[in-house]
Design a protein around this motif. Structure first.
Motif, mmCIF file in Angstrom:
data_model
loop_
_atom_site.group_PDB
_atom_site.id
_atom_site.type_symbol
_atom_site.label_atom_id
_atom_site.label_comp_id
_atom_site.label_asym_id
_atom_site.label_seq_id
_atom_site.Cartn_x
_atom_site.Cartn_y
_atom_site.Cartn_z
ATOM 1 N N ILE A 359 0.820 -1.209 0.000
ATOM 2 C CA ILE A 359 0.000 0.000 0.000
ATOM 3 C C ILE A 359 0.856 1.263 0.000
ATOM 4 N N GLY A 360 2.106 1.158 0.479
ATOM 5 C CA GLY A 360 2.983 2.327 0.536
ATOM 6 C C GLY A 360 3.973 2.413 -0.604
ATOM 7 N N HIS A 361 3.717 1.702 -1.712
ATOM 8 C CA HIS A 361 4.709 1.666 -2.803
ATOM 9 C C HIS A 361 4.966 3.046 -3.397
ATOM 10 N N THR A 362 3.945 3.890 -3.474
ATOM 11 C CA THR A 362 4.138 5.224 -4.055
ATOM 12 C C THR A 362 5.060 6.059 -3.170
ATOM 13 N N ILE A 363 4.786 6.082 -1.881
ATOM 14 C CA ILE A 363 5.646 6.815 -0.947
ATOM 15 C C ILE A 363 7.057 6.247 -0.982
ATOM 16 N N ALA A 364 7.168 4.917 -1.033
ATOM 17 C CA ALA A 364 8.492 4.283 -1.053
ATOM 18 C C ALA A 364 9.276 4.706 -2.292
ATOM 19 N N ARG A 365 8.624 4.717 -3.441
ATOM 20 C CA ARG A 365 9.335 5.068 -4.679
ATOM 21 C C ARG A 365 9.760 6.540 -4.683
ATOM 22 N N VAL A 366 8.881 7.413 -4.221
ATOM 23 C CA VAL A 366 9.243 8.833 -4.132
ATOM 24 C C VAL A 366 10.426 9.005 -3.184
ATOM 25 N N THR A 367 10.361 8.353 -2.026
ATOM 26 C CA THR A 367 11.439 8.452 -1.043
ATOM 27 C C THR A 367 12.752 7.926 -1.607
ATOM 28 N N LEU A 368 12.703 6.808 -2.320
ATOM 29 C CA LEU A 368 13.920 6.222 -2.890
ATOM 30 C C LEU A 368 14.531 7.118 -3.956
ATOM 31 N N ARG A 369 13.695 7.696 -4.810
ATOM 32 C CA ARG A 369 14.243 8.593 -5.841
ATOM 33 C C ARG A 369 14.954 9.782 -5.200
ATOM 34 N N ILE A 370 14.342 10.335 -4.171
ATOM 35 C CA ILE A 370 14.958 11.470 -3.480
ATOM 36 C C ILE A 370 16.238 11.032 -2.769
ATOM 37 N N ALA A 371 16.196 9.887 -2.101
ATOM 38 C CA ALA A 371 17.365 9.407 -1.359
ATOM 39 C C ALA A 371 18.555 9.186 -2.288
ATOM 40 N N PHE A 372 18.327 8.537 -3.414
ATOM 41 C CA PHE A 372 19.418 8.297 -4.357
ATOM 42 C C PHE A 372 19.892 9.604 -4.993
ATOM 43 N N ALA A 373 18.947 10.506 -5.280
ATOM 44 C CA ALA A 373 19.333 11.787 -5.877
ATOM 45 C C ALA A 373 20.223 12.582 -4.931
ATOM 46 N N GLU A 374 19.865 12.626 -3.654
ATOM 47 C CA GLU A 374 20.657 13.385 -2.680
ATOM 48 C C GLU A 374 22.022 12.735 -2.450
ATOM 49 N N LEU A 375 22.038 11.417 -2.337
ATOM 50 C CA LEU A 375 23.300 10.718 -2.074
ATOM 51 C C LEU A 375 24.223 10.758 -3.286
ATOM 52 N N LEU A 376 23.724 10.322 -4.435
ATOM 53 C CA LEU A 376 24.578 10.214 -5.617
ATOM 54 C C LEU A 376 24.820 11.558 -6.286
ATOM 55 N N GLY A 377 23.858 12.472 -6.136
ATOM 56 C CA GLY A 377 24.028 13.780 -6.743
ATOM 57 C C GLY A 377 25.046 14.644 -6.029
ATOM 58 N N ASN A 378 25.287 14.364 -4.756
ATOM 59 C CA ASN A 378 26.188 15.208 -3.969
ATOM 60 C C ASN A 378 27.490 14.527 -3.558
ATOM 61 N N PHE A 379 27.568 13.200 -3.767
ATOM 62 C CA PHE A 379 28.781 12.481 -3.383
ATOM 63 C C PHE A 379 29.244 11.569 -4.516
ATOM 64 N N THR A 380 30.532 11.423 -4.631
ATOM 65 C CA THR A 380 31.119 10.556 -5.648
ATOM 66 C C THR A 380 32.178 9.672 -5.006
ATOM 67 N N ASP A 381 32.697 8.740 -5.807
ATOM 68 C CA ASP A 381 33.765 7.846 -5.349
ATOM 69 C C ASP A 381 33.355 7.090 -4.087
ATOM 70 N N LEU A 382 32.121 6.597 -4.063
ATOM 71 C CA LEU A 382 31.674 5.810 -2.918
ATOM 72 C C LEU A 382 32.385 4.454 -2.913
#
Length: 417
Positions: A359-382
């Motif tokens: 039932i929470g798949h929409t919230i989960a997908r929005v949260t995941l897109r934001i989480a990956f965008a913030e992490l990968l968009g601001n950090f490199t060489d992980l």
């Protein structure tokens, strides 16, 4: 990136699929692959007097989860209640079959729609930025610990729960799902851990429901307070049970998808490729969800004699579907043990399928897109700074500790959340 699972457990009839050690220090994928090939529906004995039918192929699992008339959720959906029945049967969304399930689901589905998710995007983005900021300090950073705070913050906000209470509920929820993990155990006992975590969560929500009766509000708990099923409102106990279900569902998904993806792709260049191409976000997130398959299993009970993959199953017997196995099924996914951020099509069922689709798949997908965008968009060489420590749980396919290093980008990458 290619991986072939190396499993210290022999793939054979003697493997105990309930054993938390298999998921904490082993890798079930080699076993599931063997079972898909040789015996996709097989009996798993549990102790002297219990057992279940273990189902490992995508097609068979999809059938079990879709056909609620034959495979019922009412008696319990997780192995920790095998043979015991679920006291929330018929009251909690997760352990209710249609048509009652649909009546309960519809108002909650509206409250968790894409429009509702969009209202929280700025808050989620700010939270993720705060959680990953210490990565810039240069030392090993525990991404798993940071991400464990994410689902409660999102769900807590949607439930109007004070931020001061989020850590307590997060720990109690993880303990309920990983009662065999020593990091969460109480008095060294899985049973004592389950009792304590359930007591803490239910007592908390009972107090919240009592105080909210006079002023329901427009949050998720308010939705439950004003919901009517069969022409009647829900009792305090029913509302509390559904608060528990919503909390548990949130805790499982988002942290494990992020940590699993980083654990697999760190040091390969794929995370930077993802960050540099905005067009990859949707396929990459879906692949991360497939790869993680954070909910290990769903259980059902057979309501009438049936047959599955040629195997006769009697009414009353339990059937356990392994979602991680379905999502590496060679009959459905090309090169299934490769993490392909551009994978299309991707018919994963990590969110389930059928009437109990998450039932929470929409919230989960929005949260995941934001989480990956913030992490990968601001950090490199992980890079991984240590071997990941996995949770000892047959419910969550997850990582408890993931030490990583990375560098802050001089300017954000093109990735879009």
């Amino acid at each position: 990136m290619d991986t072939v699972a190396q499993c210290p457990f022999a793939a054979g009839a003697g493997v105990d699929l309930v054993d938390a050690d298999l998921y904490g220090s082993g890798d079930p994928h080699a076993i599931w692959a063997e079972h898909r090939k040789d015996s996709p529906v097989r009996w798993q004995q549990v102790g002297a007097d219990k057992g279940f039918w273990s189902v490992t192929r995508h097609a068979d699992i999809s059938r079990v989860l879709r056909e609620h008339e034959t495979f019922s959720s009412q008696q319990g959906t997780l192995l920790n209640l095998l043979g015991a029945g679920d006291p929330a049967s018929g009251s909690q969304l997760a352990v209710t079959d249609p048509p009652r399930h649909g009546e309960m689901r519809e108002p909650l589905q509206r409250a968790l729609s894409i429009r509702a998710a969009e209202n929280y995007q700025a808050d989620i983005r700010a939270l993720v930025a705060e959680l990953v900021a210490p990565l810039a300090e240069g030392g090993p950073f525990d991404l798993a610990e940071a991400m464990s705070s994410l689902p409660m913050a999102v769900t807590g906000t949607m439930m109007a729960i004070p931020a001061a209470d989020w850590p307590l509920l997060t720990r109690a929820a993880i303990a309920a799902l990983a009662a065999d993990d020593p990091a969460y155990q109480f008095r060294g006992s899985a049973e004592a851990t389950l009792r304590r975590s359930h007591r803490e969560i239910f007592a908390y929500f009972q107090d919240v429901v009592t105080s909210r009766r006079k002023h329901p509000g427009d949050d998720l708990i308010g939705t439950l307070l004003t919901m009517r099923v069969d022409g009647k409102g829900l009792s305090d106990g029913q509302i509390t049970a559904n608060c528990y279900s919503l909390l548990i569902g949130a805790i499982v998904t988002t942290p494990q998808v992020v940590t699993s993806a980083v654990a697999q792709l760190a040091g390969t260049g794929e995370l930077d490729r993802w960050a540099d191409d905005p067009g990859l976000m949707n396929t990459a997130v879906e692949e991360a969800v497939r790869w993680a398959s954070p909910t290990n299993h769903f259980m059902r009970y057979v309501a009438r004699d049936t047959e599955l993959a040629g195997v006769p199953i009697r009414a009353g017997e339990a059937v356990v579907t392994w979602l991680g196995s379905a999502n590496r099924d060679e009959a459905v996914f090309r090169d299934p043990f490769r993490f392909d951020i551009a994978r299309k099509p991707n018919k994963h069922i990590a969110f389930g399928v059928g009437p109990h689709y998450c039932i929470g798949h929409t919230i989960a997908r929005v949260t995941l897109r934001i989480a990956f965008a913030e992490l990968l968009g601001n950090f490199t060489d992980l890079q991984l700074a240590a071997k990941p420590v996995r949770l000892r749980s047959n419910i969550i396919a997850g990582i408890r500790e993931l030490k990583v290093t990375g560098r802050r980008r001089s300017s954000p990458a093109a990735v879009i959340g």
